[in-house]
Design a protein around this motif. Structure first.
Motif, short mmCIF file in Angstrom:
data_model
loop_
_atom_site.label_atom_id
_atom_site.label_comp_id
_atom_site.label_asym_id
_atom_site.label_seq_id
_atom_site.Cartn_x
_atom_site.Cartn_y
_atom_site.Cartn_z
N THR A 1 0.85 -1.19 0.00
CA THR A 1 0.00 0.00 0.00
C THR A 1 0.88 1.24 0.00
O THR A 1 1.85 1.32 0.77
N ARG B 1 2.36 4.64 0.85
CA ARG B 1 2.40 5.60 1.95
C ARG B 1 2.90 6.92 1.37
O ARG B 1 4.07 7.08 1.06
N SER C 1 3.55 9.96 2.39
CA SER C 1 4.50 10.88 3.01
C SER C 1 5.93 10.63 2.57
O SER C 1 6.76 11.55 2.56
N ASN C 2 6.25 9.37 2.23
CA ASN C 2 7.61 9.09 1.75
C ASN C 2 7.63 8.27 0.47
O ASN C 2 8.66 7.72 0.07
N VAL D 1 4.16 -0.10 1.68
CA VAL D 1 4.24 -0.70 3.01
C VAL D 1 3.09 -1.69 3.18
O VAL D 1 2.26 -1.87 2.29
N ASN E 1 7.83 5.36 12.02
CA ASN E 1 6.58 4.80 11.54
C ASN E 1 6.60 3.28 11.62
O ASN E 1 7.55 2.65 11.15
N LEU F 1 4.71 0.92 10.12
CA LEU F 1 4.61 0.21 8.86
C LEU F 1 5.93 0.23 8.10
O LEU F 1 6.36 -0.78 7.52
N SER F 2 6.59 1.39 8.09
CA SER F 2 7.89 1.49 7.42
C SER F 2 8.92 0.61 8.10
O SER F 2 9.74 -0.05 7.43
#
Length: 315
Positions: free
Chosen positions: A144, A146, A148-149, A153, A186, A188-189
């Protein structure tokens, strides 16, 4: 600029980015690092921010993660120098994984000229940097997005890495300490980064000096799994960053220090080759004497590396 105006600007930068280096603060407020350090101490005394090695962070002990627009403008010269040096640890025909981050994006731009390379990544920015490299094969994980980066993830990303085996993983993060290793803000990361580590025979961490000594919430790579750290030369006054490098070296991490001011922008012409300079450090290591390496090109054990990569491919 009056002291009150400087401190307000410094506070706004830290609130916007989560963590800012003293170099960047001094550049923006157009004053010396000595003056900025005095301002940061004053703001820390008021409880408005916390000092960290070579910079300032939001109060509370753990830094929050900045978005890509903020990160892309922080420590740009340092990231360029680190990417230039890290690219020399990649051999022709290797299969590697490259994690998400602005420093790994800089590395990817330099990998475009390595023939026969296979790069597995969960980063759209890394994939974009290699999209037009006709000699490099890029393999994207599932997952999925993410935003922001610009990284993939989740369980899809992690499952796509199961059963994968490559020679090296190149990872960045939000903080690095000798006690906990590499960490990020984070969950997930962090989970995907751990999956990337499991796929690699060696782990190379790319982290500029502002991340040394910074601890964030989720551990991604414990110190004993880090093979090599590629970083930049800490400022002369930053004793704590030097102490952290020493502690990492004492735990067996190979330290490669990239000299700033002699880097390229990631174009077709590689940086000029120089002889490496080894600076001895005291303390035990897993293999051989501890050293801080300052070099543009590192060529240690290339014959053994090629043989090991070939063996990995036969598995």
């Amino acid at each position: 600029m009056f002291a009150a105006e400087r401190r307000q600007l410094i506070l706004e930068m830290v609130r916007a980015n989560g963590a800012v280096s003293l170099r960047e603060l001094a550049r923006v407020v157009q004053t010396s690092e000595v003056t900025v350090r005095r301002d940061v101490r004053a703001l820390e005394a008021e409880g408005l921010l916390d000092r960290r090695h070579g910079g300032a962070v939001l109060p509370g002990g753990f830094t929050r993660e900045s978005g890509f627009p903020q990160k892309s403008h922080l420590a740009t010269a340092e990231k360029t120098a680190i990417a230039d040096l890290a690219a020399n640890f990649v051999e022709e025909g290797e299969a590697i994984v490259v994690g998400a981050g602005t420093t790994t994006q800089e590395l990817a731009r330099r990998l475009a000229r390595v023939p026969g390379l296979t790069v597995v990544t969960n980063s759209l920015l890394v994939a974009q940097a290699l999209a037009h490299a006709n000699r490099v094969e890029v393999v994207m994980t599932g997952g999925t997005l993410r935003g922001s980066n610009y990284a993939l993830v989740g369980s899809g990303a992690e499952q796509s890495l199961q059963g994968l085996r490559v020679s090296r993983a190149f990872l960045s993060g939000s903080g690095l300490t000798a006690e906990r290793g590499l960490s990020t803000s984070n969950m997930l990361s962090a989970s995907v980064d751990r999956a990337l580590v499991q796929a690699a025979a060696e782990v190379v961490v790319l982290a500029d000096h502002t991340k040394l000594g910074t601890d964030t919430m989720f551990q991604t790579v414990p110190t004993d799994l880090i093979t090599r750290l590629v970083t930049d030369e800490p400022p002369a006054h930053d004793d704590r960053a030097a102490t952290e490098l020493q502690a990492l070296a004492d735990q067996g991490v190979q330290i490669a220090v990239a000299p700033t001011g002699t880097t390229t922008s990631g174009g077709e012409n590689p940086p000029p080759r120089q002889q490496r300079r080894d600076v001895p450090l005291p303390g035990p290591r897993r293999q051989g004497p501890a050293t801080l390496r300052s070099a543009v090109t590192v060529t240690e054990h290339q014959g053994n590396e090629r043989a090991r990569v070939a063996d990995l491919r036969r598995r």
